[in-house]
Design an enzyme around this catalytic site. Structure first.
Site, mmCIF file in Angstrom:
data_model
loop_
_atom_site.group_PDB
_atom_site.id
_atom_site.type_symbol
_atom_site.label_atom_id
_atom_site.label_comp_id
_atom_site.label_asym_id
_atom_site.label_seq_id
_atom_site.Cartn_x
_atom_site.Cartn_y
_atom_site.Cartn_z
ATOM 1 N N TYR A 109 0.909 -1.219 -0.072
ATOM 2 C CA TYR A 109 0.081 -0.030 -0.171
ATOM 3 C C TYR A 109 1.006 1.372 -0.122
ATOM 4 O O TYR A 109 2.077 1.275 0.804
ATOM 5 C CB TYR A 109 -0.805 -0.017 1.126
ATOM 6 N N GLU A 199 -3.447 7.610 -4.168
ATOM 7 C CA GLU A 199 -3.235 6.316 -3.723
ATOM 8 C C GLU A 199 -2.949 5.228 -4.485
ATOM 9 O O GLU A 199 -3.824 5.127 -5.774
ATOM 10 C CB GLU A 199 -4.408 6.187 -2.673
#
Ligand code: ADP
Ligand code: MG
Length: 391
Positions: A109, A199
């Site tokens: 992530y 993101e």
């Protein structure tokens, strides 16, 4: 401003962040055709909507043949997609991204957002990619690393080194190097594009040690859109809340909230204060709506229409302090709005300021049903009593 995954991926590509090969399709036939140009099998067909959690909701499907790609696209385009972020009614999907299937070894992530408390961008990195980061942060906070970046000094190599070297086991040296430059590139994109969020979840390491952004999410700071005209052009109005869209069109400052009292106020400060008194009286506002200090009759009408179109609204409070916006202009705007859409919920009006007598007279002589409050506190109490009665 939000954008689609395929748009964010195109931007990533420009900043040197590797993404899978992909093509957008609006029909099942187009999706079928895309397989001729995209590496595969396998292919992955992905719903393009402004909501996450698509994987779990059936909005990301793997297909082994062009025929299956067509079927997957048809299924996704046919029925509204329900994910954790869409609400139970789901969201209609107008386009899919047909993408090269990537062999995943590891899911990471990576994101850059603004840390509001520190007033700085922060890089967030986790070895637990592919899952909801909120959940990871809650259950295993030690897996979420944060690296603040002082925008004054800018990017420093340690901003990438510290999080990257925390990986256990460490990836190959080449992969590690790529990861660190990818982090720097994401930060560069974040700043250059005036993002509020950039993101990648998941950022994957493939079986042969390559890094690829499998998902991409970019939100642009709305206040920066004046200098990001190219990005503004990417906006998809079908993805916006129709009430937000309308408010934007008529220059109204409108934010939808979860309560049931529709409030129309002029001036942001008065709107904030009105929300406070509604809460103090024991109820919850359904919106923040500032028609603006110098609103026109038309803006008042549109503002009222927006409130009336919100099904959650069980009572309306109009709280106007007539300054530049005169009370008579307000009154005429309200009547015009009420003419178009019948007001079926209790309406409480508190008016003060310029031309207040004329404003009151206009309202009183109309056949509009409303209650008058003498001051703000009384107005909040009256409107609260009304919603408590209907609850
Ligand atoms: P969402 O976050 O909305 O669920 P993602 O793009 O993250 O959507 O996709 C969900 C999952 O599907 C990913 O975590 C990944 O495991 C898989 N996936 C997505 N795109 C690809 C791809 N191109 N190749 C292989 N797997 C993929
Ligand atoms: Mg994702």
């Amino acid at each position: 401003m939000k954008m689609h995954e395929y748009q964010a991926k195109e931007l990533f590509r420009k900043f040197g962040i590797p993404v899978p090969q992909g093509l957008v399709a609006r029909t099942a036939e187009e999706a079928f055709g895309a397989t001729k140009e995209i590496m595969g099998p396998p292919w992955v067909v992905k719903a393009q909507i402004h909501a996450g959690g698509r994987g779990k909701g059936g909005g990301v499907r793997i297909a082994q043949t062009p025929e299956d790609v067509k079927k997957a696209a048809k299924a996704i385009l046919e029925t509204p997609l329900v994910t954790k972020q869409t609400g139970p009614e789901g969201r209609k999907v107008n386009q899919v991204l047909v993408e090269q299937g990537v062999e995943i070894d590891r899911e990471l992530y990576l994101a850059v957002v603004i840390d509001r408390a520190k007033a700085m961008p922060v890089l967030i990195f986790s070895s637990a990619g592919g899952m909801e980061i909120e959940e990871v942060a809650e259950k295993t906070p030690e897996l979420v690393l944060k690296q603040l970046i002082d925008p004054g000094t800018g990017w420093m190599p340690y901003h990438a080194r510290t999080p990257a070297y925390s990986l256990d086991p460490l990836p190959d040296p080449d992969t590690l190097k790529d990861l660190m430059s990818l982090m720097a590139n994401l930060y560069r994109a974040f700043i250059a594009l005036d993002c509020s969020l950039a993101e990648i979840n998941p950022l994957v390491v493939t079986k042969d040690g390559k890094l690829i952004a499998l998902d991409a999410k970019i939100n642009i700071d709305d206040n920066a859109l004046v200098r990001q005209k190219d990005l503004k052009a990417l906006e998809d109005p079908t993805e916006k809340d129709p009430l937000d869209y309308k408010a934007e069109k008529y220059n109204l400052n409108y934010i939808r909230l979860s309560g049931n009292i529709g409030a129309m106020v002029n001036g942001a400060g008065l709107a904030m204060a009105t929300m406070d008194v509604i809460k103090l009286a024991g109820a919850e506002p359904a919106n923040f709506l500032d028609v603006g200090g110098g609103a026109s009759e038309e803006m008042v009408t549109r503002g009222l229409e927006i409130i009336l179109e919100d099904e959650n609204v069980k009572a309306i409070l109009i709280n106007i302090f007539g300054g530049i916006l005169r009370c008579d202009v307000l009154a005429r705007g309200v009547l015009a709005g009420a003419e178009k859409t019948a007001i079926k919920v209790p309406l409480i009006v508190r008016l003060e300021g310029t031309n207040v007598e004329e404003g009151r007279k206009i309202l009183q002589e109309s056949n509009l049903k409303f209650m008058v409050a003498r001051d703000m506190v009384e107005a909040a109490e009256m409107v609260t009593a009304q919603v408590k009665k209907t609850a």
